[in-house]
Motif scaffolding. Structure first.
Motif, PDB file in Angstrom:
ATOM      1  N   UNK A 167      32.832  44.347  33.266  1.00 56.57           N
ATOM      2  CA  UNK A 167      32.388  43.425  32.219  1.00 56.57           C
ATOM      3  C   UNK A 167      33.580  42.658  31.666  1.00 56.57           C
ATOM      4  N   UNK A 168      33.438  41.327  31.611  1.00 53.87           N
ATOM      5  CA  UNK A 168      34.482  40.460  31.071  1.00 53.87           C
ATOM      6  C   UNK A 168      33.864  39.508  30.049  1.00 53.87           C
ATOM      7  N   UNK A 175      45.440  35.994  34.160  1.00 54.09           N
ATOM      8  CA  UNK A 175      45.910  36.446  35.455  1.00 54.09           C
ATOM      9  C   UNK A 175      44.855  37.230  36.213  1.00 54.09           C
ATOM     10  N   UNK A 176      45.249  37.754  37.366  1.00 56.54           N
ATOM     11  CA  UNK A 176      44.310  38.510  38.184  1.00 56.54           C
ATOM     12  C   UNK A 176      43.987  39.840  37.518  1.00 56.54           C
ATOM     13  N   UNK A 177      42.717  40.205  37.529  1.00 58.68           N
ATOM     14  CA  UNK A 177      42.289  41.490  36.978  1.00 58.68           C
ATOM     15  C   UNK A 177      41.380  42.189  37.979  1.00 58.68           C
ATOM     16  N   UNK A 178      41.364  43.510  37.891  1.00 57.58           N
ATOM     17  CA  UNK A 178      40.580  44.325  38.812  1.00 57.58           C
ATOM     18  C   UNK A 178      39.188  44.550  38.225  1.00 57.58           C
ATOM     19  N   UNK A 179      38.171  44.201  39.002  1.00 53.76           N
ATOM     20  CA  UNK A 179      36.794  44.332  38.526  1.00 53.76           C
ATOM     21  C   UNK A 179      36.454  45.785  38.245  1.00 53.76           C
ATOM     22  N   UNK A 180      36.982  46.712  39.049  1.00 54.33           N
ATOM     23  CA  UNK A 180      36.580  48.113  38.925  1.00 54.33           C
ATOM     24  C   UNK A 180      37.079  48.785  37.655  1.00 54.33           C
ATOM     25  N   UNK A 181      38.260  48.395  37.162  1.00 55.67           N
ATOM     26  CA  UNK A 181      38.793  49.090  35.986  1.00 55.67           C
ATOM     27  C   UNK A 181      39.044  48.165  34.793  1.00 55.67           C
ATOM     28  N   UNK A 235      39.948  36.249  39.275  1.00 56.98           N
ATOM     29  CA  UNK A 235      40.825  35.373  38.518  1.00 56.98           C
ATOM     30  C   UNK A 235      40.345  35.235  37.077  1.00 56.98           C
ATOM     31  N   UNK A 236      41.278  35.386  36.145  1.00 62.99           N
ATOM     32  CA  UNK A 236      40.969  35.190  34.732  1.00 62.99           C
ATOM     33  C   UNK A 236      42.060  34.340  34.096  1.00 62.99           C
ATOM     34  N   UNK A 237      41.835  33.923  32.864  1.00 60.33           N
ATOM     35  CA  UNK A 237      42.835  33.130  32.136  1.00 60.33           C
ATOM     36  C   UNK A 237      44.099  33.930  31.870  1.00 60.33           C
ATOM     37  N   UNK A 292      34.380  33.637  28.390  1.00 61.11           N
ATOM     38  CA  UNK A 292      35.419  32.626  28.327  1.00 61.11           C
ATOM     39  C   UNK A 292      36.701  33.005  29.045  1.00 61.11           C
ATOM     40  N   UNK A 293      36.826  34.264  29.462  1.00 60.85           N
ATOM     41  CA  UNK A 293      38.027  34.722  30.130  1.00 60.85           C
ATOM     42  C   UNK A 293      38.024  34.423  31.621  1.00 60.85           C
ATOM     43  N   UNK A 294      36.845  34.286  32.201  1.00 63.32           N
ATOM     44  CA  UNK A 294      36.722  34.156  33.652  1.00 63.32           C
ATOM     45  C   UNK A 294      37.031  32.753  34.138  1.00 63.32           C
ATOM     46  N   UNK A 295      37.708  32.672  35.268  1.00 64.33           N
ATOM     47  CA  UNK A 295      37.956  31.391  35.930  1.00 64.33           C
ATOM     48  C   UNK A 295      37.090  31.320  37.174  1.00 64.33           C
ATOM     49  N   UNK A 296      36.240  30.311  37.226  1.00 68.49           N
ATOM     50  CA  UNK A 296      35.286  30.206  38.331  1.00 68.49           C
ATOM     51  C   UNK A 296      35.844  29.324  39.446  1.00 68.49           C
TER      52      UNK A 296
END
Length: 240
Positions: free
Chosen positions: A232-233, A222-228, A218-220, A236-240
């Motif tokens: 690295x993010x 929307x959902x993003x794929x860790x692999x592609x 989960x990010x600000x 401030x973009x990550x939602x914990x």
């Protein structure tokens, strides 16, 4: 990019932790923090392993034996061939700063080696904080020091270095933060971090290149794929 690599060496570094050096095409690697996906005989899914270092024709990976796949990897010998998908993921962007702190926990340490090499080359005064459970799990302390970085090692049981977690030794001056490790560690680092930064996420992956959606986070935005989209993010973009 699909590539075949020849194993040059495969040796233990610490308790159940191995370093493997490979010979082959490294042109697909553009940044520290990218990874390879290794095909193993008899295994349906490839094994994603972060890259510790890369140079012309030589690749270094460090992995921990945690299951049947990595146990199989630990038995491979010099001269064996590996079928890999190479140069996967988006790595770290080296930011213009003076005193970055680089934080790694366990097998989150390896991709930070090439990053630290790049930071030092740009004249930055990097401090590396390495966190492990106990002394016999520690690896690459001297290698980071040889780059010219200040190194702080923390062990949860106090058997070496500072007693505690990486967050217990973050009371230093820094102007940017890079981190890689298990999600609980990254959450703890995020809760006390004083500057912007970049976090590399550890996640189970199916395909390794964005097709299966199995490693979404989960990010600000929307959902993003860790692999592609990652691993690295921006912090401030990550939602914990």
């Amino acid at each position: 990019m699909k590539s075949d690599y020849i194993i040059l060496s495969n040796k233990p570094l610490a308790s159940r932790v191995y370093e493997m050096k490979l010979s082959g095409d490294t042109t697909a690697f553009k940044a520290a923090g990218q990874f390879i996906n290794i095909k193993l005989d008899g295994k349906f899914l490839r094994r994603p392993i972060s890259v510790a270092d890369y140079a012309d024709g030589c690749l270094t990976i460090i992995y921990k034996v945690v299951g049947a796949g990595t146990e199989q990897m630990s038995q491979l010998k010099a001269g064996d061939m590996l079928d890999c998908l190479a140069g996967l993921g988006n790595g770290f962007t080296v930011m213009p700063c003076q005193s970055p702190v680089v934080i790694g926990g366990g097998v989150g340490v390896p991709p930070l080696y090439n990053l630290t090499k790049k930071l030092i080359k740009q004249g930055q005064n990097a401090t590396v904080i390495m966190g492990f459970n106990k002394k016999n799990e520690i690896f690459y302390e001297q290698e980071f020091k040889a780059l010219g970085a200040k190194v702080i090692v923390a062990t949860a049981d106090g058997s070496y270095g500072e007693k505690g977690f990486v967050t217990d030794v973050m009371n230093i001056n820094y102007d940017y933060i890079y981190a890689c490790g298990p999600v609980p560690m990254l959450k703890a680092v995020n809760s006390i971090a004083k500057t912007p930064g970049q976090f590399s996420l550890e996640e189970r992956m199916g395909c390794g290149f964005g097709a299966c959606m199995g490693c979404s986070c989960k990010t600000k935005n929307g959902a993003k794929r860790v692999c592609c989209d990652g691993p690295v993010f921006e912090r401030g973009e990550l939602l914990w």
